[in-house]
Design a protein around this motif. Structure first.
Motif, short mmCIF file in Angstrom:
data_model
loop_
_atom_site.label_atom_id
_atom_site.label_comp_id
_atom_site.label_asym_id
_atom_site.label_seq_id
_atom_site.Cartn_x
_atom_site.Cartn_y
_atom_site.Cartn_z
N ARG A 87 -36.64 72.20 -33.48
CA ARG A 87 -37.51 72.26 -32.30
C ARG A 87 -36.77 71.78 -31.06
O ARG A 87 -36.93 72.32 -29.96
N SER A 88 -35.95 70.74 -31.24
CA SER A 88 -35.13 70.27 -30.12
C SER A 88 -34.16 71.36 -29.68
O SER A 88 -33.95 71.57 -28.47
N LEU A 89 -33.57 72.05 -30.63
CA LEU A 89 -32.66 73.14 -30.30
C LEU A 89 -33.40 74.26 -29.57
O LEU A 89 -32.89 74.82 -28.59
N MET A 90 -34.61 74.59 -30.02
CA MET A 90 -35.36 75.66 -29.36
C MET A 90 -35.73 75.26 -27.93
O MET A 90 -35.69 76.10 -27.02
N ASP A 91 -36.08 73.98 -27.73
CA ASP A 91 -36.37 73.53 -26.36
C ASP A 91 -35.14 73.68 -25.47
O ASP A 91 -35.24 74.07 -24.31
N ARG A 140 -36.95 82.28 -30.38
CA ARG A 140 -38.06 82.93 -31.09
C ARG A 140 -37.67 83.24 -32.53
O ARG A 140 -38.48 83.07 -33.45
N ASP A 141 -36.41 83.68 -32.73
CA ASP A 141 -35.97 83.97 -34.10
C ASP A 141 -35.92 82.71 -34.94
O ASP A 141 -36.29 82.72 -36.13
N LEU A 142 -35.46 81.60 -34.34
CA LEU A 142 -35.45 80.34 -35.07
C LEU A 142 -36.85 79.92 -35.46
O LEU A 142 -37.10 79.40 -36.55
N HIS A 143 -37.79 80.13 -34.54
CA HIS A 143 -39.19 79.76 -34.84
C HIS A 143 -39.74 80.62 -35.95
O HIS A 143 -40.39 80.11 -36.88
N ASP A 144 -39.49 81.93 -35.88
CA ASP A 144 -40.08 82.85 -36.86
C ASP A 144 -39.46 82.73 -38.24
O ASP A 144 -40.10 83.10 -39.23
N THR A 145 -38.22 82.25 -38.30
CA THR A 145 -37.55 82.18 -39.60
C THR A 145 -37.32 80.74 -40.04
O THR A 145 -37.90 80.27 -41.02
N GLY A 146 -36.49 80.01 -39.30
CA GLY A 146 -36.08 78.68 -39.73
C GLY A 146 -37.23 77.70 -39.81
O GLY A 146 -37.44 77.04 -40.84
N VAL A 147 -38.00 77.55 -38.71
CA VAL A 147 -39.05 76.54 -38.68
C VAL A 147 -40.13 76.86 -39.70
O VAL A 147 -40.61 75.97 -40.42
N ARG A 148 -40.52 78.11 -39.80
CA ARG A 148 -41.56 78.48 -40.77
C ARG A 148 -41.10 78.21 -42.19
O ARG A 148 -41.86 77.71 -43.03
N ALA A 149 -39.83 78.54 -42.48
CA ALA A 149 -39.33 78.33 -43.84
C ALA A 149 -39.26 76.85 -44.18
O ALA A 149 -39.66 76.43 -45.28
N ILE A 150 -38.77 76.03 -43.24
CA ILE A 150 -38.66 74.60 -43.51
C ILE A 150 -40.04 73.97 -43.61
O ILE A 150 -40.27 73.06 -44.42
N THR A 151 -40.99 74.45 -42.81
CA THR A 151 -42.35 73.95 -42.91
C THR A 151 -42.93 74.21 -44.29
O THR A 151 -43.62 73.37 -44.87
#
Length: 412
Positions: A257-261, A208-219
């Motif tokens: 995303r692969s890491l989050m899965d 969840r932290d990766l989604h809220d920070t990393g993925v959003r920032a890279i997007t």
């Protein structure tokens, strides 16, 4: 572009903690056996223990039956087999032991010898597997048969009653020991399930932290780069630089995303370990993106890259992760061993039945460099073989060629 740069919120699959905890508890309380019904957890270990016990009992019991004739020897063999069978099939083993002991009543001249000590094993195994009613029935059957057979050698009724009470005591102790074993296994399974649940919750929190920070920032980086790429007044060189930033960011997003899965994957409660269960697959959104990312990576390492891609059919998404991982490893091998004074050629051909990838580079003349294809390429070849592909490497003078073939139907 929107398909690659979307917000990853819709990628997160949620489940209530209570539901996951209940599922973990159900798996933990399913019993001390594995899904195949093995008393010791592992089917192979249980079978090995059964064979070893049967052999041990045969060595102990059969010699004591020699003085009573061939029928007693066969009885000893049957009791040995029944004792071993009790480890894998407690009820079947108990029934076999009861049938063999019943022969002692029908044939007064036969004797089971030390085989009379086998019934407690079957009863303990029944208790260990939680077979309460069959265990009681088998225990009463064995006690009755042994008591009736012992009547021929007992001088008084008191001796007969004493013998029966001793056997009842022995079988009761055996049953309690089996029940204690079951209780210990259940308690250990519960603790292991609780520990696995806690670890899974920690991994999901990281996801969840990766989604809220990393993925959003890279997007956001992808959006900014692609907007700048098409802005008015941007030179061709700057546009290519922004495109490279966008491709790299998309690749990073897919890897996250692969890491989050992988982080959201539950740890097996049965303790099984799979070396690839939580591995992170390096992949791009498409095979073209993977090729462009490989070229960017080599160019960043001061290599000149000649990229050629032909396609008679689109590369299916199921094959892209495998191909991307292969290409990533080959590129890493080129960076380690190739001479950047000479260009690197990457040639891809996608056909209806598969994909072929050729990477040609010139070997560095530094004598320290090894070019025999290290553990990375060997491991890559093993992974490709597992999905029906192949890896070939060839050296011709200073030229090193890597050839990868993969059927498009990888089953993934």
């Amino acid at each position: 572009m929107a398909s690659h740069a979307h917000d990853a919120t819709d990628d997160v699959v949620t489940a209530s903690p209570r539901g996951r905890r209940d599922d973990t508890a159900r798996r933990a309380h399913a019993g001390p056996m594995s899904s195949s019904g093995s008393l010791l957890g592992s089917p192979r270990l249980t079978l090995s223990a059964a064979i070893a016990l049967a052999f041990f009992l045969a060595v102990i019991i059969i010699p004591t039956t020699f003085p009573s004739g061939a029928a007693s020897v066969l009885m000893g063999i049957g009791l040995s087999i029944g004792g071993g069978l009790s480890i894998t099939r407690p009820v079947a083993g108990g029934v076999l032991i009861g049938l063999v002991l019943t022969v002692a009543i029908l044939d007064p001249l036969s004797s089971p010898g030390l085989g009379v000590l086998v019934p407690p094993i079957a009863l303990a195994a029944c208790a260990g597997e939680g077979r309460l009613l069959p265990g009681i029935v088998i225990g009463l059957w064995h006690t009755t048969v042994i008591t009736v057979a012992a009547e021929r050698t007992m001088n008084t009724t008191a001796d007969l009653v004493t013998n029966a009470l001793v056997w009842i005591f022995m079988l009761t102790v055996a049953y309690l020991l089996g029940a204690l074993w079951r209780s210990m296994i259940l308690r250990l399974a519960t603790e292991r399930a609780r520990h696995a649940f806690d670890l899974a919750e920690q991994r999901r929190a990281i996801a969840r932290d990766l989604h809220d920070t990393g993925v959003r920032a890279i997007t956001e980086v992808i959006l900014l780069a692609e907007t700048a790429q098409h802005a008015d007044g941007v030179s061709a060189a700057d546009a290519e630089a922004f495109a490279r930033i966008s491709r790299t960011a998309r690749l990073s997003t897919d890897e996250l995303r692969s890491l989050m899965d992988a982080l959201r994957t539950d740890v097996p409660v049965d303790g099984s370990t799979d070396p690839t269960a939580y591995g992170v697959t390096v992949h791009a959104a498409s095979w073209d993106d993977a090729l462009q990312a490989a070229r960017d990576r080599l160019q960043a390492a001061d290599f000149t890259v000649n990229l050629s891609s032909e396609s008679d059919a689109p590369v299916p998404p199921s094959a892209t992760p495998v191909l991307s991982r292969c290409l990533w490893e080959v590129v890493a091998n080129v960076i380690r061993h190739a001479d950047d004074e000479y260009p690197v050629a990457i040639m891809s051909a996608a056909m209806s039945d598969g994909v072929e990838l050729l990477v040609r580079n010139t070997i560095d003349h530094d004598p320290v460099v090894r070019v025999d294809g290290g553990d990375g390429l060997r491991g890559l070849g093993e992974q490709l073989e597992a999905v029906g592909g192949s890896l070939e490497t060839q050296r011709d003078g200073d030229t090193f060629l890597t050839r990868i073939q993969l059927p498009t139907d990888t089953g993934r």
